[in-house]
Scaffold this active site. Structure first.
Site, PDB file in Angstrom:
ATOM      1  N   CYS A  96       0.810  -1.236   0.000  1.00 23.49           N
ATOM      2  CA  CYS A  96       0.000   0.000   0.000  1.00 23.49           C
ATOM      3  C   CYS A  96       0.838   1.279   0.000  1.00 23.49           C
ATOM      4  CB  CYS A  96      -0.930   0.027   1.204  1.00 23.49           C
ATOM      5  SG  CYS A  96      -2.076  -1.346   1.237  1.00 23.49           S
ATOM      6  N   ASN A 125      -9.955   0.488   0.136  1.00 26.34           N
ATOM      7  CA  ASN A 125      -8.491   0.502   0.149  1.00 26.34           C
ATOM      8  C   ASN A 125      -7.983   0.045  -1.222  1.00 26.34           C
ATOM      9  OD1 ASN A 125      -5.776   0.138   0.557  1.00 26.34           O
ATOM     10  ND2 ASN A 125      -5.984  -1.248   2.311  1.00 26.34           N
ATOM     11  N   HIS A 162      -3.341   7.216   4.038  1.00 27.30           N
ATOM     12  CA  HIS A 162      -3.760   5.950   3.443  1.00 27.30           C
ATOM     13  C   HIS A 162      -5.129   5.594   4.042  1.00 27.30           C
ATOM     14  CE1 HIS A 162      -3.676   2.056   1.694  1.00 27.30           C
ATOM     15  NE2 HIS A 162      -3.656   1.419   2.856  1.00 27.30           N
TER      16      HIS A 162
HETATM   17  C1  COA Z   1     -10.285  -5.942   9.132  1.00 27.17           C
HETATM   18  C2  COA Z   1     -11.010  -5.066  10.141  1.00 27.17           C
HETATM   19  C3  COA Z   1     -11.979  -4.156   9.440  1.00 27.17           C
HETATM   20  C4  COA Z   1     -11.793  -5.973  11.090  1.00 27.17           C
HETATM   21  O1  COA Z   1     -12.428  -5.166  12.082  1.00 27.17           O
HETATM   22  P1  COA Z   1     -12.444  -5.665  13.596  1.00 27.17           P
HETATM   23  O2  COA Z   1     -13.234  -4.678  14.351  1.00 27.17           O
HETATM   24  O3  COA Z   1     -11.002  -5.862  13.998  1.00 27.17           O
HETATM   25  O4  COA Z   1     -13.240  -6.998  13.501  1.00 27.17           O
HETATM   26  P2  COA Z   1     -12.773  -8.467  13.944  1.00 27.17           P
HETATM   27  O5  COA Z   1     -11.654  -8.942  13.073  1.00 27.17           O
HETATM   28  O6  COA Z   1     -12.537  -8.440  15.412  1.00 27.17           O
HETATM   29  O7  COA Z   1     -14.073  -9.286  13.632  1.00 27.17           O
HETATM   30  C5  COA Z   1     -15.226  -9.094  14.389  1.00 27.17           C
HETATM   31  C6  COA Z   1     -16.265 -10.088  13.914  1.00 27.17           C
HETATM   32  O8  COA Z   1     -16.746  -9.694  12.634  1.00 27.17           O
HETATM   33  C7  COA Z   1     -16.657 -10.787  11.728  1.00 27.17           C
HETATM   34  N1  COA Z   1     -16.401 -10.273  10.384  1.00 27.17           N
HETATM   35  C8  COA Z   1     -15.207 -10.103   9.754  1.00 27.17           C
HETATM   36  N2  COA Z   1     -15.411  -9.615   8.531  1.00 27.17           N
HETATM   37  C9  COA Z   1     -16.759  -9.469   8.386  1.00 27.17           C
HETATM   38  C10 COA Z   1     -17.565  -8.991   7.342  1.00 27.17           C
HETATM   39  N3  COA Z   1     -17.052  -8.571   6.169  1.00 27.17           N
HETATM   40  N4  COA Z   1     -18.895  -8.959   7.541  1.00 27.17           N
HETATM   41  C11 COA Z   1     -19.439  -9.378   8.697  1.00 27.17           C
HETATM   42  N5  COA Z   1     -18.712  -9.832   9.726  1.00 27.17           N
HETATM   43  C12 COA Z   1     -17.381  -9.879   9.562  1.00 27.17           C
HETATM   44  C13 COA Z   1     -15.537 -11.624  12.263  1.00 27.17           C
HETATM   45  O9  COA Z   1     -15.652 -12.952  11.809  1.00 27.17           O
HETATM   46  C14 COA Z   1     -15.735 -11.516  13.742  1.00 27.17           C
HETATM   47  O10 COA Z   1     -16.751 -12.384  14.133  1.00 27.17           O
HETATM   48  P3  COA Z   1     -16.655 -13.170  15.534  1.00 27.17           P
HETATM   49  O11 COA Z   1     -16.619 -12.102  16.587  1.00 27.17           O
HETATM   50  O12 COA Z   1     -17.904 -13.992  15.541  1.00 27.17           O
HETATM   51  O13 COA Z   1     -15.405 -13.959  15.457  1.00 27.17           O
HETATM   52  C15 COA Z   1      -9.958  -4.236  10.956  1.00 27.17           C
HETATM   53  O14 COA Z   1      -9.249  -5.070  11.819  1.00 27.17           O
HETATM   54  C16 COA Z   1      -8.999  -3.497  10.063  1.00 27.17           C
HETATM   55  O15 COA Z   1      -9.361  -2.547   9.418  1.00 27.17           O
HETATM   56  N6  COA Z   1      -7.703  -3.897  10.024  1.00 27.17           N
HETATM   57  C17 COA Z   1      -6.699  -3.219   9.263  1.00 27.17           C
HETATM   58  C18 COA Z   1      -7.006  -3.130   7.785  1.00 27.17           C
HETATM   59  C19 COA Z   1      -5.937  -3.752   6.956  1.00 27.17           C
HETATM   60  O16 COA Z   1      -5.245  -4.604   7.395  1.00 27.17           O
HETATM   61  N7  COA Z   1      -5.793  -3.361   5.704  1.00 27.17           N
HETATM   62  C20 COA Z   1      -4.830  -3.927   4.815  1.00 27.17           C
HETATM   63  C21 COA Z   1      -3.460  -3.408   5.000  1.00 27.17           C
HETATM   64  S1  COA Z   1      -3.309  -1.775   4.357  1.00 27.17           S
END
Ligand code: COA
Length: 373
Positions: free
Chosen positions: A111, A279, A249
């Site tokens: 990214c 993204n 970003h």
């Molecule tokens: C990925 C991201 C949005 C997830 O958000 P989060 O608040 O951390 O959510 P979690 O991973 O804790 O997941 C929470 C729940 O939602 C669920 N979930 C994940 N994706 C889902 C989706 N698209 N729709 C519905 N539920 C979803 C998970 O399975 C989890 O369920 P569980 O509690 O029953 O296990 C967040 O961690 C993030 O933005 N990370 C950084 C982004 C990134 O890495 N970008 C790429 C690099 S630049």
């Protein structure tokens, strides 16, 4: 002293829009979850290769700068979804725009690729090794997406942007930067299926599985982008109040809010694109920068702060002093060919192509890659 002024900018977004509702037709997800957790409403899916997206963006940036392609000394092509690896894609862009006097190099820091490219362009120009450099940030990530995995497939989109840097004796362009890599956490984002580790072991090229620890990346992103922002302000001897616009970003609205808070700013200073483009990896920050310019948010002589992060986990923070011009010198008529299909149709087609190869799952997960240390 020589500086590297950013004199031309252009973006190219493929027209097909994939909405949260579209995603919920084949994934166990919904608009409410995606908006609440990420701030994303829609993203783009490209009907053309990344090279075509970047060609249009490059022609727009060159026209904006009033620079002819033959004047370029160097092309830096930032991406992690190259159309092909040999020959490099930068050389394809050289042909497409007619930059016959340029050197051409691909850059992959995921990214942050455009931003590492921007640092490289600035260093080449400051050293005297180049006078005019074109930097690209482009992704055609939909081709490599593991569409059945809701943890990642809701987060990404396609797009491109380009910028022209020119030698200048005015103090403008990048005035402070911080580049770093949290390599200990490199396991937290790995695209299985791309690279030599996966060649000749029975995997369909493009069929990927993403190892993705969103929460780990989230934490590192907030720390890296937040601390990087504070550091570049300190290096330049300015405060956050001196910054005109923040163009981060855009991987998650909540990450941006936390970074902006750490930098001591408020959200009204931030240019946001996350809701409409998601993204776009390497294309994210430059597309947002071009939009900020188009919307008059970058004022002549003002400071622009660009914090970013990506797989690796790479991070960057740049402080740019803008020059006197915030409007294009000329406007290019370059356009993409029309798109006949919907984004959802294109995604369904990609999933159908991979379906018969589901047996490659074991090969994907079993393929060995060598870790140092
Ligand atoms: C990925 C991201 C949005 C997830 O958000 P989060 O608040 O951390 O959510 P979690 O991973 O804790 O997941 C929470 C729940 O939602 C669920 N979930 C994940 N994706 C889902 C989706 N698209 N729709 C519905 N539920 C979803 C998970 O399975 C989890 O369920 P569980 O509690 O029953 O296990 C967040 O961690 C993030 O933005 N990370 C950084 C982004 C990134 O890495 N970008 C790429 C690099 S630049």
């Amino acid at each position: 002293m020589t500086f590297a002024a950013l004199t031309g900018w252009g973006k190219c977004l493929p027209p097909a829009i994939l909405s949260n509702e579209d995603l919920s037709t084949f994934l166990d997800t919904n608009d409410e979850w995606i908006v609440q957790r990420t701030g994303m409403k829609e993203r783009r899916v490209s009907h053309v290769p990344g090279l075509m997206l970047s060609t249009v963006a490059a022609k727009r940036a060159l026209a904006c700068a009033g620079v002819k392609a033959e004047e370029l000394d160097l092309i830096l092509y930032g991406s992690c979804s190259f159309d092909e690896h040999v020959p490099n894609t930068a050389s394809g862009l050289q042909v497409a725009i007619g930059a016959k006097n340029a050197a051409a190099m691909d850059v992959n820091t995921a990214c942050t690729s455009f931003l590492y490219g921007m640092s490289t362009a600035t260093a080449f120009i400051k050293s005297g090794a180049a006078k005019k450099v074109l930097v690209i940030g482009v992704e055609h990530i939909s081709k490599f997406m593991d569409w059945q995995n809701r943890n990642v497939s809701v987060l990404f989109g396609d797009g491109a942007a380009a910028a022209v840097f020119e030698a200048s004796d005015q103090e403008e362009g990048v005035i402070a930067e911080r580049l770093h890599c949290f390599a200990d956490a490199r396991q937290s984002l790995r695209v299985r299926g791309k690279g030599a580790s996966y060649a000749n072991v029975g995997i369909l090229y493009g069929d990927t599985r993403w190892d993705f620890d969103g929460q780990e990346i989230f934490k590192k992103a907030v720390t890296g982008m937040g601390e990087g922002s504070v550091e570049v302000l300190k290096k330049a001897g300015v405060t956050i109040d001196d910054v005109g616009v923040i163009v981060p970003h855009q991987a998650n609205l909540r990450i941006i809010e936390a970074v902006v808070k750490r930098a001591g700013a408020t959200m009204d200073k931030v240019h946001l694109t996350v809701a409409k483009y998601g993204n776009m990896s390497a294309a994210t920050a430059p597309v947002a920068l071009v939009e900020a310019l188009e919307e008059g948010k970058v004022k002549p002589g003002s400071l622009v702060l660009i914090p970013a992060f990506g797989a690796g986990l790479t991070m960057s923070a740049h402080l740019i002093r803008w020059g006197g011009r915030t409007t294009p010198k000329e406007v290019s008529d370059a356009e993409l060919p029309p798109c006949e299909r919907s984004a959802l149709d294109m995604v369904r087609e990609l999933m159908a192509l991979k379906e018969p190869h589901a047996r490659s799952e074991a090969a994907l997960m079993g393929a060995r890659f060598v870790e140092a240390g």
